[in-house]
Design a protein around this motif. Structure first.
Motif, PDB file in Angstrom:
ATOM      1  N   TYR A 131      30.344  43.015  32.798  1.00 28.96           N
ATOM      2  CA  TYR A 131      31.491  42.530  33.565  1.00 28.96           C
ATOM      3  C   TYR A 131      31.622  43.289  34.882  1.00 28.96           C
ATOM      4  CZ  TYR A 131      33.334  39.872  29.547  1.00 28.96           C
ATOM      5  OH  TYR A 131      33.525  38.979  28.534  1.00 28.96           O
ATOM      6  N   ASP A 132      31.529  44.612  34.823  1.00 32.33           N
ATOM      7  CA  ASP A 132      31.659  45.437  36.026  1.00 32.33           C
ATOM      8  C   ASP A 132      30.596  45.089  37.054  1.00 32.33           C
ATOM      9  OD1 ASP A 132      33.913  46.810  35.269  1.00 32.33           O
ATOM     10  OD2 ASP A 132      32.845  48.549  34.477  1.00 32.33           O
ATOM     11  N   ASN A 133      29.362  44.928  36.580  1.00 31.52           N
ATOM     12  CA  ASN A 133      28.268  44.611  37.499  1.00 31.52           C
ATOM     13  C   ASN A 133      28.528  43.287  38.207  1.00 31.52           C
ATOM     14  OD1 ASN A 133      26.905  46.948  36.866  1.00 31.52           O
ATOM     15  ND2 ASN A 133      25.632  45.983  35.281  1.00 31.52           N
ATOM     16  N   LEU A 167      29.199  42.768  42.248  1.00 35.77           N
ATOM     17  CA  LEU A 167      28.243  41.976  43.009  1.00 35.77           C
ATOM     18  C   LEU A 167      28.854  40.695  43.557  1.00 35.77           C
ATOM     19  CD1 LEU A 167      25.080  42.368  40.738  1.00 35.77           C
ATOM     20  CD2 LEU A 167      25.388  43.315  43.035  1.00 35.77           C
ATOM     21  N   PHE A 168      29.787  40.110  42.794  1.00 33.87           N
ATOM     22  CA  PHE A 168      30.378  38.832  43.190  1.00 33.87           C
ATOM     23  C   PHE A 168      31.908  38.914  43.090  1.00 33.87           C
ATOM     24  CE2 PHE A 168      26.323  38.107  40.978  1.00 33.87           C
ATOM     25  CZ  PHE A 168      25.559  37.609  42.036  1.00 33.87           C
ATOM     26  N   PRO A 169      32.546  39.659  44.003  1.00 36.48           N
ATOM     27  CA  PRO A 169      33.991  39.926  43.867  1.00 36.48           C
ATOM     28  C   PRO A 169      34.882  38.722  44.139  1.00 36.48           C
ATOM     29  CG  PRO A 169      33.152  40.830  45.913  1.00 36.48           C
ATOM     30  CD  PRO A 169      31.950  40.345  45.156  1.00 36.48           C
ATOM     31  N   LEU A 181      37.968  35.111  35.622  1.00 35.06           N
ATOM     32  CA  LEU A 181      37.723  35.060  34.186  1.00 35.06           C
ATOM     33  C   LEU A 181      37.119  36.366  33.689  1.00 35.06           C
ATOM     34  CD1 LEU A 181      37.597  33.538  31.509  1.00 35.06           C
ATOM     35  CD2 LEU A 181      35.376  32.626  32.218  1.00 35.06           C
ATOM     36  N   PHE A 182      36.174  36.909  34.448  1.00 37.26           N
ATOM     37  CA  PHE A 182      35.539  38.157  34.025  1.00 37.26           C
ATOM     38  C   PHE A 182      36.517  39.327  34.110  1.00 37.26           C
ATOM     39  CE2 PHE A 182      31.164  36.308  35.252  1.00 37.26           C
ATOM     40  CZ  PHE A 182      31.056  35.727  34.002  1.00 37.26           C
ATOM     41  N   LEU A 183      37.381  39.313  35.112  1.00 40.30           N
ATOM     42  CA  LEU A 183      38.416  40.352  35.195  1.00 40.30           C
ATOM     43  C   LEU A 183      39.346  40.274  33.983  1.00 40.30           C
ATOM     44  CD1 LEU A 183      39.326  40.167  39.000  1.00 40.30           C
ATOM     45  CD2 LEU A 183      38.502  42.214  37.808  1.00 40.30           C
ATOM     46  N   ALA A 184      39.751  39.056  33.626  1.00 36.34           N
ATOM     47  CA  ALA A 184      40.646  38.882  32.477  1.00 36.34           C
ATOM     48  C   ALA A 184      39.962  39.303  31.192  1.00 36.34           C
ATOM     49  CB  ALA A 184      41.097  37.423  32.390  1.00 36.34           C
ATOM     50  N   THR A 187      44.011  44.063  39.320  1.00 39.46           N
ATOM     51  CA  THR A 187      43.074  43.532  40.318  1.00 39.46           C
ATOM     52  C   THR A 187      43.097  42.011  40.318  1.00 39.46           C
ATOM     53  OG1 THR A 187      41.642  45.465  40.054  1.00 39.46           O
ATOM     54  CG2 THR A 187      40.665  43.505  41.063  1.00 39.46           C
ATOM     55  N   LEU A 188      43.154  41.430  39.131  1.00 41.36           N
ATOM     56  CA  LEU A 188      43.229  39.979  39.001  1.00 41.36           C
ATOM     57  C   LEU A 188      44.468  39.427  39.689  1.00 41.36           C
ATOM     58  CD1 LEU A 188      42.427  37.227  37.805  1.00 41.36           C
ATOM     59  CD2 LEU A 188      43.461  37.951  35.651  1.00 41.36           C
ATOM     60  N   LEU A 189      45.623  40.038  39.433  1.00 42.68           N
ATOM     61  CA  LEU A 189      46.866  39.560  40.040  1.00 42.68           C
ATOM     62  C   LEU A 189      46.863  39.728  41.554  1.00 42.68           C
ATOM     63  CD1 LEU A 189      48.071  39.221  37.185  1.00 42.68           C
ATOM     64  CD2 LEU A 189      50.142  40.306  38.015  1.00 42.68           C
ATOM     65  N   LYS A 190      46.279  40.813  42.013  1.00 41.47           N
ATOM     66  CA  LYS A 190      46.294  41.102  43.447  1.00 41.47           C
ATOM     67  C   LYS A 190      45.402  40.143  44.229  1.00 41.47           C
ATOM     68  CE  LYS A 190      45.416  44.790  46.793  1.00 41.47           C
ATOM     69  NZ  LYS A 190      44.994  46.211  46.966  1.00 41.47           N
ATOM     70  N   HIS A 191      44.219  39.871  43.728  1.00 43.89           N
ATOM     71  CA  HIS A 191      43.243  39.107  44.499  1.00 43.89           C
ATOM     72  C   HIS A 191      43.137  37.640  44.105  1.00 43.89           C
ATOM     73  CE1 HIS A 191      41.781  42.671  46.569  1.00 43.89           C
ATOM     74  NE2 HIS A 191      41.719  43.307  45.385  1.00 43.89           N
TER      75      HIS A 191
END
Length: 340
Positions: free
Chosen positions: A35-37, A41-43, A50-53, A74-78
Motif C-alpha cells: 500500500y505504501d509503495n 508512486l501514485f499519490p 481506496l488504498f489509503l482507506a 491523508t485521505l480526508l485532506k487530499h
C-alpha cells in the motif's frame, strides 16, 4: 451516609474500551508495505483513496490508532470527495477514541452528527460524541476539577439524553457538584435524574444524596420530604426505617409538627419493636404540645407510659401529665401523676 459512585455501580468506559495494540502478521506487513509503495508512486490516482482507506483499516483492526490516523487523515485532506470519505471519517473518530484523545473524538463525532457523514453512521457517532464528553468528564473528576467535571457530565446528557448511560452521567454530575460544594446545582441535577429516569439503579442513592444536600442548605422541610419519599420506594426494610427516622428528625427541625406526627405514627406502625420506637412515641406527645393541643398531648403521654412502662422517659411523661393537671386546676390528679 452519603452515597458515592462505587466500582460495582459505575460503568468504567475507559476500562471497557482499552484495547491493546497487536502486531501485524508477516502477510499484513507485506500488504501494508505494498500500500505504501503504491501511495508514494501514485499519490493522485483514482485508486489511491481506496488504498489509503485499506491501509488505515489494516492498522485500525490491530488497534494501532496512530498509524491508522496517518492514512485516514491523508485521505480526508487530499480526497474529500471520494467514496471512502465516510468510512475514513468514522474510523478517524474511532481511532481518536481508541487512543484516548476524547477531545478530538468529540470534534470528529460532532462533524458527523451535525453535517458531514452519511445517515447510517450518524447514530453511532452521536453515541461516541456523548461517550467522548463523558470520558473527558471522568478525567476532570480524577484531577479533582469537580465543577468542570459536573458541567461535562451534564453536557454528555444534553448531547445524548436517551443514551443508556444518561442516568449515570447525571448521577456523576451531581456528585461532582457536591464535591465542589455547589449544592443548588447538585439538587437540580438529582431532581432531574429522578424525574427523567425513575427506574434508574441510581434512584435510591440520588434520593438519599438529595436529602443530604437540602440539609447542607438548612432546607429541613425538603430534606424531610425527600427522606419520606425515599422510605416509600426503598426495597430494604432497614433502609426504609432509616429514611423514616430521618424524615421525622428533619420535620421536627423544620417545626412542621403535623408532618412529624404523621411520620412518627407511620414509623411506629411499620417498626413497633424498633429500639427507637419509645423515643418516637414520646416525641408525638411533644409535637402535640408544640401545636398547643395540650389535651391530646396529655393523652399521648398516658398512652406512652402504658405502652413503654420500662422506658426512662416515663418519668418525664408523668411529670408533663402532672403539669397538665396542675394548669387545669386539678390538684388531686396532678399529685397522683407527680407521685407516680
Amino acid at each position: 451516609l452519603k452515597a458515592q459512585a462505587g466500582e460495582d455501580k459505575v460503568t468504567n468506559f475507559r476500562e471497557k474500551m482499552k484495547l491493546e495494540p497487536s502486531e501485524l502478521t508477516d502477510t499484513e506487513l507485506r500488504l501494508a508495505q505494498a500500500y505504501d509503495n503504491y501511495i508514494k508512486l501514485f499519490p493522485h490516482t483514482s485508486e489511491t483513496p481506496l488504498f489509503l482507506a485499506n491501509a488505515g483499516a489494516l492498522f485500525y483492526r490491530h488497534h494501532q490508532y496512530r498509524n491508522a490516523l496517518r492514512y485516514f487523515n491523508t485521505l480526508l485532506k487530499h480526497f474529500p470527495g471520494s467514496e471512502e470519505v465516510n468510512q475514513a471519517r468514522f474510523a478517524i473518530m474511532e481511532s481518536y477514541f481508541g487512543k484516548g484523545d476524547f477531545k478530538s473524538s468529540e470534534i470528529v463525532a460532532r462533524r458527523i452528527v451535525y453535517g458531514e457523514g452519511s445517515t447510517e453512521i450518524k447514530s453511532p457517532a452521536r453515541r461516541r460524541l456523548a461517550e467522548s464528553i463523558f470520558l473527558s468528564a471522568e478525567i476532570m473528576a480524577d484531577a479533582e476539577k469537580h465543577l468542570a467535571a459536573g458541567d461535562e457530565y451534564r453536557r454528555a446528557v444534553k448531547e445524548a439524553p436517551r443514551s443508556e448511560f444518561a442516568d449515570l452521567a447525571l448521577f456523576n454530575a451531581a456528585l461532582e457538584y457536591d464535591k465542589a460544594n455547589e449544592f443548588p446545582r447538585a439538587i437540580e441535577t438529582y431532581n432531574y435524574l429522578l424525574a427523567t429516569h425513575p427506574n434508574s439503579v441510581y434512584v435510591l442513592d440520588a434520593q438519599n444524596n438529595l436529602a443530604f444536600d437540602y440539609v447542607e442548605l438548612s432546607d429541613f422541610s425538603n430534606a424531610a420530604r425527600t427522606y419520606e419519599q425515599l422510605a416509600t420506594i426503598h426495597p430494604d426494610e432497614e433502609g426504609a426505617r432509616d429514611a423514616l427516622y430521618n424524615s421525622s428528625l428533619y420535620f421536627a427541625k423544620a417545626e412542621d409538627w403535623e408532618s412529624a406526627i404523621k411520620i412518627n405514627t407511620l414509623f411506629l406502625q411499620r417498626f413497633p419493636a424498633d429500639d427507637a420506637a419509645d423515643d418516637l412515641s414520646f416525641e408525638i406527645a411533644g409535637f402535640y404540645r408544640q401545636l398547643n393541643d395540650m389535651d391530646t398531648a396529655n393523652r399521648r403521654y398516658n398512652d406512652f407510659v402504658l405502652q413503654y412502662p420500662d422506658s426512662p422517659r416515663t418519668v418525664e411523661a408523668l411529670f408533663y401529665r402532672g403539669d397538665y393537671f396542675k394548669e387545669e386546676d386539678k390538684s388531686k390528679e396532678a399529685v397522683i401523676e407527680y407521685q407516680r
